[in-house]
Enzyme design. Structure first.
Site, PDB file in Angstrom:
ATOM      1  N   LYS A  22       0.836  -1.201   0.000  1.00 16.91           N
ATOM      2  CA  LYS A  22       0.000   0.000   0.000  1.00 16.91           C
ATOM      3  C   LYS A  22       0.877   1.261   0.000  1.00 16.91           C
ATOM      4  O   LYS A  22       0.679   2.163  -0.801  1.00 16.91           O
ATOM      5  CB  LYS A  22      -0.868  -0.056   1.270  1.00 16.91           C
ATOM      6  N   ASP A 320       1.880  -0.400  11.969  1.00 16.11           N
ATOM      7  CA  ASP A 320       0.664  -0.994  11.394  1.00 16.11           C
ATOM      8  C   ASP A 320       0.449  -2.441  11.843  1.00 16.11           C
ATOM      9  O   ASP A 320      -0.612  -3.023  11.592  1.00 16.11           O
ATOM     10  CB  ASP A 320       0.725  -0.921   9.859  1.00 16.11           C
ATOM     11  N   ARG A 395      -7.568  -2.863   9.888  1.00 12.80           N
ATOM     12  CA  ARG A 395      -6.588  -3.711  10.598  1.00 12.80           C
ATOM     13  C   ARG A 395      -7.188  -4.339  11.865  1.00 12.80           C
ATOM     14  O   ARG A 395      -6.770  -5.399  12.301  1.00 12.80           O
ATOM     15  CB  ARG A 395      -5.317  -2.930  10.905  1.00 12.80           C
TER      16      ARG A 395
HETATM   17  C1  S3P Z   1       2.354   5.191   6.214  1.00 15.97           C
HETATM   18  C2  S3P Z   1       2.924   5.622   7.380  1.00 15.97           C
HETATM   19  C3  S3P Z   1       2.405   5.294   8.709  1.00 15.97           C
HETATM   20  C4  S3P Z   1       1.441   4.104   8.632  1.00 15.97           C
HETATM   21  C5  S3P Z   1       0.460   4.235   7.513  1.00 15.97           C
HETATM   22  C6  S3P Z   1       1.170   4.306   6.195  1.00 15.97           C
HETATM   23  C7  S3P Z   1       2.941   5.610   4.945  1.00 15.97           C
HETATM   24  O1  S3P Z   1       1.709   6.411   9.229  1.00 15.97           O
HETATM   25  O2  S3P Z   1       0.765   3.940   9.855  1.00 15.97           O
HETATM   26  O3  S3P Z   1      -0.415   3.105   7.493  1.00 15.97           O
HETATM   27  O4  S3P Z   1       2.633   4.999   3.890  1.00 15.97           O
HETATM   28  O5  S3P Z   1       3.743   6.552   4.966  1.00 15.97           O
HETATM   29  P1  S3P Z   1       2.478   7.585  10.051  1.00 15.97           P
HETATM   30  O6  S3P Z   1       3.445   8.208   9.148  1.00 15.97           O
HETATM   31  O7  S3P Z   1       1.384   8.515  10.461  1.00 15.97           O
HETATM   32  O8  S3P Z   1       3.116   6.897  11.208  1.00 15.97           O
END
Ligand code: S3P
Length: 436
Positions: A22, A320, A395
């Site tokens: 993702k 995550d 999740r």
């Molecule tokens: C992500 C960063 C994380 C993660 C999110 C995806 C990304 O968030 O929890 O599901 O793709 O940069 P944070 O940057 O807020 O920690």
């Protein structure tokens, strides 16, 4: 609302290929929209979130064709985006709104971007602050929440000392940095996923890293000349989705699961080290590098998991995966403790509260704390099936589906479609591997 019934099973066996990562899919799509020419992205994420990103960049003028998991995106150069007449809709996706805010800050037009009820409750001040410092004019509800109105313009380069460890904030600033005069750098207080840095390099942007500081060179191009080159890429399978199957297989002595083509970027793979530390039977083979991203195959056998503590700098590296780890707690020897994880309260749901409530529904002994929780291990007694309310959070839905596989009796996951935010085929794949 659709729900899914999870029955107890005896093992997870067989092979699975995960849909594209993702985080990587978001970044490739956004950078492809800024490149000059057509990028071909194979194994693009099936996740609804990444299709929200595609919807936004389409509204901003990128040409997109989707054929199964192959997505072709034609960008019209760094200055090639056009103002969208409608409000951009990031739906449930924090990555979409935060990263796009960086790009929109560098445009010569005004944009509006919002999302669903969950996204409208998530804090944006963390990106508003540095982007304002670079010269963007951004308004939000209470100066923090979507909808955001972003008046882009000429940006100047900054050095941003990030107050928190967040890959989304780092990425928003680096993407805005492409449009700034000079070199923009970001120093992070703890390591976070580095997909933006790797993707910028693949698309030909001058980016470098020194310790915890990442620097990108602004691309001041005249006459609409493209400065980023399109790519042809295979997106690695999503490790954060794989984790639900790794956890499920680990629960049963007879399991024998093979996961092909999984992204193993070292800023994401701390979860495998943590599983191994807990005693999980995971081995990694066929390691290779694709577009700078590490990829490999995993084999997982059942094991007695020890449990453990997650705190400090480990939290952003496992962010995550924390719902799955917490939901495994009652099946481990010592239980699972999360500390320094208040960030979980502002994810797609308040994940600490959602975990505590649903674990209790299944009979687990849980102590909820402001910055985490403690889940008692096997000594707390066996879990029983229950009705799970995932609070619209993909999740949480998937973590409790896994917990239900080894519980006594039937577990019902309400609003199970929310899993599609990251993994639309999750429940059918789980049933296939569990022999159901
Ligand atoms: C992500 C960063 C994380 C993660 C999110 C995806 C990304 O968030 O929890 O599901 O793709 O940069 P944070 O940057 O807020 O920690």
């Amino acid at each position: 609302m659709k729900s899914e019934i999870i029955q107890p099973v005896k093992a997870l066996s067989g092979g699975i290929e995960l849909p594209g990562d993702k985080s990587i899919s978001h970044r490739y799509a956004m950078l492809a929209a800024l490149a000059g020419g057509t990028s071909e992205l194979r194994n693009f994420a099936a996740a609804r979130d990444c299709h929200s990103t595609l919807g936004c960049i389409k509204s901003l003028g990128a040409d997109i064709s989707v054929n199964g998991a192959t997505v072709k995106i034609t960008g019209h150069g760094l200055r090639g985006l056009k103002s969208s007449w409608r409000t951009l809709d990031a739906e449930n996706s924090g990555t979409t709104i935060r990263l796009l805010s960086g790009i929109l800050s560098g445009q010569s037009f005004t944009s509006k971007i919002t999302g669903d009820a969950s996204l409208q409750k998530r804090p944006m001040k963390r990106v508003i602050t540095p982007l304002r410092e670079m010269g963007a004019d951004i308004r939000g509800r209470d100066d923090n929440f979507p909808p955001l109105e972003i008046r882009g313009g000429k940006l100047h380069a900054i050095h941003y000392q990030m107050p928190m460890a967040s890959a989304q904030v780092k990425s928003a600033v680096l993407l805005a940095g492409l449009f700034a005069d000079g070199e923009t750098s970001v120093t992070e207080p703890a390591a976070t996923r580095d997909h933006t840095e790797l993707a910028l390099e693949e698309f030909g942007a001058p980016v470098r890293k020194s310790g915890r500081t990442i620097t990108v060179q602004g691309l001041t191009v005249g006459n609409g000349n493209p400065a980023l080159r399109p790519i042809s890429a295979d997106v690695p399978g999503d490790l954060s989705s794989a984790v639900f199957f790794i956890a499920a297989a680990s629960l049963f002595a007879e399991s024998n699961l093979y996961l092909g083509n999984v992204g193993l970027n070292p800023t994401r793979s701390a979860i495998l080290d943590f599983f191994k530390q807990m005693g999980a039977g995971i081995s990694v083979v066929n390691l290779q590098s694709k577009q700078g991203e590490l990829v490999g195959d995993l084999s997982v056998k059942g094991a007695q998991l020890k449990g453990g503590l997650i705190s400090g700098n480990l939290v952003p590296l496992l962010i995550d995966e924390l719902p799955m780890l917490a939901a495994l707690g009652p099946y481990t020897e010592q239980g699972i403790e999360l500390r320094d994880a208040a960030e979980l309260r502002v994810k797609e749901s308040d994940r600490i509260a959602a975990l505590a409530e649903n674990l209790k529904r299944m009979g687990a002994k849980v102590e909820e704390r402001p910055g985490g929780l403690h889940v008692e291990g096997r000594s707390g007694g066996p879990l029983h099936g229950a009705e799970i309310d995932p609070r619209g959070d993909h999740r949480i839905a998937m973590a409790f589906a896994v917990a239900g596989l080894a519980a006594q009796g039937e577990t019902r996951i309400l609003d199970s479609d929310c899993a599609g935010v990251s993994y639309p085929a999750f429940f059918s794949e789980l049933r296939r591997l569990a022999g159901g």
